[in-house]
Design an enzyme around this catalytic site. Structure first.
Site, PDB file in Angstrom:
ATOM      1  N   PHE A 129       0.850  -1.191   0.000  1.00 44.89           N
ATOM      2  CA  PHE A 129       0.000   0.000   0.000  1.00 44.89           C
ATOM      3  C   PHE A 129       0.895   1.254   0.000  1.00 44.89           C
ATOM      4  O   PHE A 129       1.932   1.270   0.663  1.00 44.89           O
ATOM      5  CB  PHE A 129      -0.918  -0.019   1.221  1.00 44.89           C
ATOM      6  CG  PHE A 129      -1.965   1.044   1.173  1.00 44.89           C
ATOM      7  CD1 PHE A 129      -3.082   0.902   0.365  1.00 44.89           C
ATOM      8  CD2 PHE A 129      -1.811   2.216   1.901  1.00 44.89           C
ATOM      9  CE1 PHE A 129      -4.040   1.902   0.294  1.00 44.89           C
ATOM     10  CE2 PHE A 129      -2.769   3.221   1.841  1.00 44.89           C
ATOM     11  CZ  PHE A 129      -3.885   3.062   1.025  1.00 44.89           C
ATOM     12  N   ASP A 206       1.260  -5.496   7.767  1.00 49.36           N
ATOM     13  CA  ASP A 206       0.120  -4.588   7.687  1.00 49.36           C
ATOM     14  C   ASP A 206      -1.141  -5.448   7.547  1.00 49.36           C
ATOM     15  O   ASP A 206      -1.296  -6.192   6.574  1.00 49.36           O
ATOM     16  CB  ASP A 206       0.280  -3.654   6.474  1.00 49.36           C
ATOM     17  CG  ASP A 206      -0.856  -2.643   6.372  1.00 49.36           C
ATOM     18  OD1 ASP A 206      -1.983  -2.955   6.807  1.00 49.36           O
ATOM     19  OD2 ASP A 206      -0.619  -1.547   5.826  1.00 49.36           O
ATOM     20  N   TYR A 231     -11.281   0.997  10.209  1.00 47.06           N
ATOM     21  CA  TYR A 231     -12.458   1.540   9.495  1.00 47.06           C
ATOM     22  C   TYR A 231     -12.920   0.640   8.365  1.00 47.06           C
ATOM     23  O   TYR A 231     -13.921   0.928   7.724  1.00 47.06           O
ATOM     24  CB  TYR A 231     -12.177   2.965   8.977  1.00 47.06           C
ATOM     25  CG  TYR A 231     -10.830   3.171   8.311  1.00 47.06           C
ATOM     26  CD1 TYR A 231     -10.574   2.683   7.048  1.00 47.06           C
ATOM     27  CD2 TYR A 231      -9.818   3.866   8.973  1.00 47.06           C
ATOM     28  CE1 TYR A 231      -9.338   2.873   6.453  1.00 47.06           C
ATOM     29  CE2 TYR A 231      -8.578   4.058   8.392  1.00 47.06           C
ATOM     30  CZ  TYR A 231      -8.343   3.563   7.127  1.00 47.06           C
ATOM     31  OH  TYR A 231      -7.117   3.740   6.537  1.00 47.06           O
ATOM     32  N   LYS A 232     -12.193  -0.457   8.118  1.00 50.38           N
ATOM     33  CA  LYS A 232     -12.622  -1.389   7.066  1.00 50.38           C
ATOM     34  C   LYS A 232     -13.514  -2.460   7.710  1.00 50.38           C
ATOM     35  O   LYS A 232     -14.638  -2.190   8.080  1.00 50.38           O
ATOM     36  CB  LYS A 232     -11.397  -1.994   6.379  1.00 50.38           C
ATOM     37  CG  LYS A 232     -10.497  -0.972   5.697  1.00 50.38           C
ATOM     38  CD  LYS A 232      -9.322  -1.661   5.047  1.00 50.38           C
ATOM     39  CE  LYS A 232      -8.240  -0.686   4.617  1.00 50.38           C
ATOM     40  NZ  LYS A 232      -8.616   0.164   3.491  1.00 50.38           N
ATOM     41  N   ARG A 380     -12.424  -3.385  -7.929  1.00 47.94           N
ATOM     42  CA  ARG A 380     -12.239  -4.167  -6.699  1.00 47.94           C
ATOM     43  C   ARG A 380     -13.585  -4.317  -5.996  1.00 47.94           C
ATOM     44  O   ARG A 380     -14.254  -3.323  -5.721  1.00 47.94           O
ATOM     45  CB  ARG A 380     -11.246  -3.398  -5.816  1.00 47.94           C
ATOM     46  CG  ARG A 380     -10.687  -4.193  -4.674  1.00 47.94           C
ATOM     47  CD  ARG A 380      -9.683  -3.379  -3.897  1.00 47.94           C
ATOM     48  NE  ARG A 380     -10.324  -2.318  -3.133  1.00 47.94           N
ATOM     49  CZ  ARG A 380      -9.723  -1.636  -2.157  1.00 47.94           C
ATOM     50  NH1 ARG A 380      -8.473  -1.896  -1.844  1.00 47.94           N
ATOM     51  NH2 ARG A 380     -10.354  -0.693  -1.495  1.00 47.94           N
TER      52      ARG A 380
HETATM   53  C1  PLP Z   1      -3.009  -1.826   3.465  1.00 45.52           C
HETATM   54  C2  PLP Z   1      -3.282  -0.431   3.943  1.00 45.52           C
HETATM   55  N1  PLP Z   1      -2.408   0.171   4.764  1.00 45.52           N
HETATM   56  C3  PLP Z   1      -2.634   1.427   5.220  1.00 45.52           C
HETATM   57  C4  PLP Z   1      -3.767   2.117   4.856  1.00 45.52           C
HETATM   58  C5  PLP Z   1      -4.060   3.518   5.280  1.00 45.52           C
HETATM   59  O1  PLP Z   1      -3.454   3.968   6.412  1.00 45.52           O
HETATM   60  P1  PLP Z   1      -4.052   5.247   7.183  1.00 45.52           P
HETATM   61  O2  PLP Z   1      -5.239   4.793   7.958  1.00 45.52           O
HETATM   62  O3  PLP Z   1      -2.930   5.742   8.005  1.00 45.52           O
HETATM   63  O4  PLP Z   1      -4.483   6.256   6.158  1.00 45.52           O
HETATM   64  C6  PLP Z   1      -4.704   1.513   4.011  1.00 45.52           C
HETATM   65  C7  PLP Z   1      -5.917   2.268   3.606  1.00 45.52           C
HETATM   66  O5  PLP Z   1      -6.724   1.885   2.825  1.00 45.52           O
HETATM   67  C8  PLP Z   1      -4.448   0.217   3.540  1.00 45.52           C
HETATM   68  O6  PLP Z   1      -5.316  -0.385   2.712  1.00 45.52           O
END
Ligand code: PLP
Length: 420
Positions: A129, A206, A231-232, A380
């Site tokens: 990401f 992650d 938030y997902k 997606r």
């Molecule tokens: C794999 C992944 N890492 C990190 C993030 C985003 O990080 P943050 O909440 O700090 O914006 C996302 C956001 O969609 C993501 O899909």
């Protein structure tokens, strides 16, 4: 091989037999709710969260005022333990809720470099990401380290060979996504963790696209560090605090780069110098975001009630059904699967390649189906197991095939106006 019928009646039967079907009613839906296949971007609002937040705001804050801190202050750790127990396979005292995924990445990449003195290389992959890649790139630049960016196939996910070729005695940390944000490819956490350990490096996972959808076994896999958002699939709302994991035996040997007062020993002594507490709370920074943390607790409790194994089982059923319909209906219109086909190698979303994916994603929204577009040419679709019906998948794919057959998306502008 069993054949899966492509008629809607079959999807209706699957919904009737779904042991998790009732959970959909525990969320807020507008009367004209679209078909929502984007819970892997922003999950919907649980009713319990709405009620709990109004209690926290109206009563705990509104009436209790500063007196409520006594009940709030332990939340980042308590809710972290809840995530550890129900979603990420971590014993108590190793998960902390707070900050954003990006900030937590920054803290842990720095802490890992300090914990491996003399090692000056960091590894990540070019399909990780963006924020993960940028943080690793930034820390490497700030600290004069070498960045080894390995190549990952956009459809199939991480290649072990590429990782092995990049590993060596100079490497301090490997930073990877458990489920790839674009393809949904699911990495083999125990295996990759042990390959990284064989080279004497630490690994940071992650979990943004796996937490709440795929069972995660951080302790059992030997993982060192992890971050994830809420938030997902955890349905905690836009900008809700993230979480981090640090394996217990590493905690007291690590120190994070943000020396804030919430990780300070005897915080309210307001002492002269920084002296971090032992344990997971040494990875805290400043005042925790209480309303968001409460939402993380409610979202996690709901997933715990459904059970992560049952959620995974349904997620696999939904995504494999989606792939079956896409194969059957969409291939003639130029679509191709851009996610791993094997269930065990896929997270909870399915990505379809199409050269006109951007316009198709817009036409799909206009037809009442919310999915996602991802560069350069991918659609997606994320059927979150706690809320998605099999008929949602059938209806979404049916609308997609109608849009494709009529080529109605060709009326839309080709330019990509980047709003997501
Ligand atoms: C794999 C992944 N890492 C990190 C993030 C985003 O990080 P943050 O909440 O700090 O914006 C996302 C956001 O969609 C993501 O899909």
């Amino acid at each position: 091989m069993t054949t899966v019928p492509s008629n809607r009646t079959y999807a209706e039967q699957l919904d009737l037999a779904d042991p998790l079907a009732k959970f959909r009613d525990r969320f807020v839906w507008p009367d004209d709710a679209p078909i929502y296949l984007d819970g892997n971007s922003l999950g919907p609002l649980p009713l319990a969260t709405q009620a709990r937040i109004s209690e926290v705001v109206g009563s705990e804050w509104g009436i209790g005022l500063v007196r409520s801190w006594g009940r709030w202050v332990g939340l980042p750790r308590d809710v972290g333990d809840l995530i550890g127990e129900h979603l990420t396979g971590a014993a108590p005292g190793q998960v902390l809720v707070g900050d954003s995924t990006t900030v937590n990445l920054f803290k842990l990449v720095n802490a890992a470099l300090d914990a491996r003195p003399g090692r000056i290389a960091l590894i990540t992959d070019d399909d990780n990401f963006p924020t993960d890649r940028y943080v690793v790139e930034g820390v490497a630049a700030q600290r004069g380290c070498e960045l080894r960016m390995i190549h990952t196939d956009l459809d199939h996910g991480l290649a072990e060979d590429a990782l092995l070729a990049a590993l060596g005695p100079e490497v301090a940390l490997v930073s990877l996504s458990h489920v790839a944000y674009r393809s949904g490819a699911l990495a083999d956490m125990p295996r990759i963790t042990s390959l990284v350990h064989d080279a004497g490096a630490l690994v940071l996972w992650d979990l943004c696209h796996s937490a709440g959808a795929v069972p995660i076994r951080l302790d059992a896999s030997g993982a060192d560090l992890a971050v994830g958002c809420t938030y997902k699939y955890l349905n905690a709302g836009p900008g809700a605090p993230a979480f981090l994991y640090v394996r217990e035996e590493l905690q007291d040997r690590m120190r994070q780069p943000i020396w804030g007062w919430f990780s300070q020993n005897d915080q309210f002594a307001m002492g002269p110098g920084y002296d971090p507490v032992p344990g997971i709370e040494r990875f805290a920074t400043g005042t925790p975001q209480i309303i968001g943390t409460v939402a993380v607790a409610e979202g996690t409790k709901l997933l715990a009630e459904a059970g992560i194994e049952r959620l995974r089982e349904k997620g696999v059923a939904l995504t494999s059904y989606l792939i079956h319909l896409a194969d059957d209906w969409l291939e003639p219109y130029g679509f191709r699967l851009a996610s791993p086909r094997a269930d065990a190698r896929r997270g909870n979303h399915v990505t379809l390649y199409h050269p006109d994916a951007w316009r198709i994603s817009q036409a799909l929204i206009a037809a009442g189906v919310i999915g996602d577009y991802r560069t350069p040419d991918r659609l997606r679709l994320g059927p979150a197991p706690i809320t998605t019906r099999f008929t949602d998948v059938w209806d979404a794919l049916d609308r997609l095939r109608q849009i494709s057959a009529r080529k109605s998306y060709e009326d839309l502008p080709a330019e990509l106006s980047r709003v997501t």
